[in-house]
Design a protein around this motif. Structure first.
Motif, PDB file in Angstrom:
ATOM      1  N   ALA A   4      21.159 -27.673  69.175  1.00 14.60           N
ATOM      2  CA  ALA A   4      21.957 -28.636  69.941  1.00 14.60           C
ATOM      3  C   ALA A   4      23.303 -28.017  70.294  1.00 14.60           C
ATOM      4  O   ALA A   4      23.848 -27.199  69.550  1.00 14.60           O
ATOM      5  N   LYS A   5      23.834 -28.421  71.443  1.00 19.93           N
ATOM      6  CA  LYS A   5      25.108 -27.883  71.905  1.00 19.93           C
ATOM      7  C   LYS A   5      25.970 -29.020  72.434  1.00 19.93           C
ATOM      8  O   LYS A   5      25.517 -29.837  73.218  1.00 19.93           O
ATOM      9  N   ASN A   6      27.216 -29.059  71.988  1.00 22.34           N
ATOM     10  CA  ASN A   6      28.219 -29.944  72.567  1.00 22.34           C
ATOM     11  C   ASN A   6      29.272 -29.064  73.208  1.00 22.34           C
ATOM     12  O   ASN A   6      29.701 -28.075  72.623  1.00 22.34           O
ATOM     13  N   VAL A   7      29.669 -29.419  74.423  1.00 21.01           N
ATOM     14  CA  VAL A   7      30.554 -28.576  75.236  1.00 21.01           C
ATOM     15  C   VAL A   7      31.896 -29.287  75.383  1.00 21.01           C
ATOM     16  O   VAL A   7      31.963 -30.345  76.026  1.00 21.01           O
ATOM     17  N   PRO A   8      32.962 -28.728  74.826  1.00 20.09           N
ATOM     18  CA  PRO A   8      34.270 -29.391  74.880  1.00 20.09           C
ATOM     19  C   PRO A   8      34.774 -29.660  76.302  1.00 20.09           C
ATOM     20  O   PRO A   8      35.498 -30.620  76.522  1.00 20.09           O
ATOM     21  N   GLN A   9      34.363 -28.838  77.278  1.00 20.57           N
ATOM     22  CA  GLN A   9      34.825 -29.007  78.658  1.00 20.57           C
ATOM     23  C   GLN A   9      34.091 -30.120  79.399  1.00 20.57           C
ATOM     24  O   GLN A   9      34.512 -30.543  80.469  1.00 20.57           O
ATOM     25  N   ALA A  10      32.985 -30.582  78.854  1.00 21.47           N
ATOM     26  CA  ALA A  10      32.195 -31.645  79.484  1.00 21.47           C
ATOM     27  C   ALA A  10      32.733 -33.008  79.046  1.00 21.47           C
ATOM     28  O   ALA A  10      33.421 -33.106  78.038  1.00 21.47           O
ATOM     29  N   PRO A  37      35.792 -34.947  83.496  1.00 21.91           N
ATOM     30  CA  PRO A  37      35.877 -34.593  82.085  1.00 21.91           C
ATOM     31  C   PRO A  37      37.301 -34.602  81.520  1.00 21.91           C
ATOM     32  O   PRO A  37      37.487 -34.773  80.320  1.00 21.91           O
ATOM     33  N   VAL A  38      38.303 -34.450  82.371  1.00 19.87           N
ATOM     34  CA  VAL A  38      39.690 -34.423  81.907  1.00 19.87           C
ATOM     35  C   VAL A  38      40.259 -35.827  81.788  1.00 19.87           C
ATOM     36  O   VAL A  38      40.783 -36.229  80.748  1.00 19.87           O
ATOM     37  N   THR A  39      40.132 -36.614  82.859  1.00 19.13           N
ATOM     38  CA  THR A  39      40.729 -37.954  82.870  1.00 19.13           C
ATOM     39  C   THR A  39      39.821 -39.017  82.246  1.00 19.13           C
ATOM     40  O   THR A  39      40.291 -40.095  81.917  1.00 19.13           O
ATOM     41  N   ARG A  40      38.521 -38.709  82.150  1.00 16.82           N
ATOM     42  CA  ARG A  40      37.498 -39.642  81.677  1.00 16.82           C
ATOM     43  C   ARG A  40      37.386 -40.874  82.571  1.00 16.82           C
ATOM     44  O   ARG A  40      36.890 -41.916  82.167  1.00 16.82           O
ATOM     45  N   GLU A  41      37.842 -40.745  83.808  1.00 22.86           N
ATOM     46  CA  GLU A  41      37.734 -41.818  84.799  1.00 22.86           C
ATOM     47  C   GLU A  41      36.528 -41.565  85.687  1.00 22.86           C
ATOM     48  O   GLU A  41      36.147 -40.410  85.927  1.00 22.86           O
ATOM     49  N   ILE A  42      35.947 -42.629  86.207  1.00 23.14           N
ATOM     50  CA  ILE A  42      34.850 -42.492  87.166  1.00 23.14           C
ATOM     51  C   ILE A  42      35.392 -41.787  88.399  1.00 23.14           C
ATOM     52  O   ILE A  42      36.454 -42.142  88.919  1.00 23.14           O
ATOM     53  N   THR A  51      27.803 -38.426  92.529  1.00 23.10           N
ATOM     54  CA  THR A  51      26.713 -37.456  92.422  1.00 23.10           C
ATOM     55  C   THR A  51      27.273 -36.051  92.278  1.00 23.10           C
ATOM     56  O   THR A  51      26.819 -35.272  91.429  1.00 23.10           O
ATOM     57  N   ARG A  52      28.259 -35.704  93.102  1.00 16.35           N
ATOM     58  CA  ARG A  52      28.862 -34.367  93.005  1.00 16.35           C
ATOM     59  C   ARG A  52      29.478 -34.146  91.630  1.00 16.35           C
ATOM     60  O   ARG A  52      29.320 -33.080  91.028  1.00 16.35           O
ATOM     61  N   GLN A  53      30.183 -35.158  91.102  1.00 11.79           N
ATOM     62  CA  GLN A  53      30.806 -35.018  89.786  1.00 11.79           C
ATOM     63  C   GLN A  53      29.748 -34.911  88.691  1.00 11.79           C
ATOM     64  O   GLN A  53      29.880 -34.126  87.760  1.00 11.79           O
TER      65      GLN A  53
END
Length: 130
Positions: A4-10, A37-42, A51-53
């Motif tokens: 399993a992998k968790n990615v801090p940038q995601a 991934p930075v703001t955690r906003e839609i 879709t692009r995001q």
């Protein structure tokens, strides 16, 4: 053996899942929504923006495994509104290169999230036209 992998940038969510699981030559990426991934906003109010995001988030996770979207062999997408299918198809075809991965798309009500996409990538090779 799988890893399993968790990615801090995601995007991070307080939910019980891994961003990806590698099993041999296959990488299974958990469903991603159109969240920055930075703001955690839609990321926007349109299906195209989300879709692009979504696919950018998938790409971030694949890069952590040394892969690109060209390694994706299968995608599954859940779209909130059937009237958004044309916009989803447009954005999807702008991000993925031909030949496209095999794909399933289904309508599912997800509230403010207009789309969720998960993928399966095959590490040894990229997609090629048959």
């Amino acid at each position: 053996m799988s890893k399993a992998k968790n990615v801090p940038q995601a995007p991070q969510f307080p939910l019980p899942f891994s961003h990806a699981v590698r099993a041999g030559d296959f990488v299974y990426v958990s469903g991603q929504v159109g969240v920055d991934p930075v703001t955690r906003e839609i990321a926007g109010t349109t299906i195209e923006e989300q879709t692009r995001q979504c696919l950018l988030n998938v790409e971030i996770i694949l890069e952590a495994e040394g892969l690109t979207l060209d390694h994706v062999i299968k995608s599954n997408a859940f779209v909130s509104r059937t009237e958004d299918f044309p916009g989803y198809n447009q954005a999807y075809s702008e991000v993925f290169k031909q030949p496209y991965p095999a794909r399933t798309t289904a309508p599912v009500d997800m509230g403010a999230y207009l789309v969720e996409i998960d993928v399966i990538a095959y590490a040894p090779s990229k997609r090629v036209q048959a």
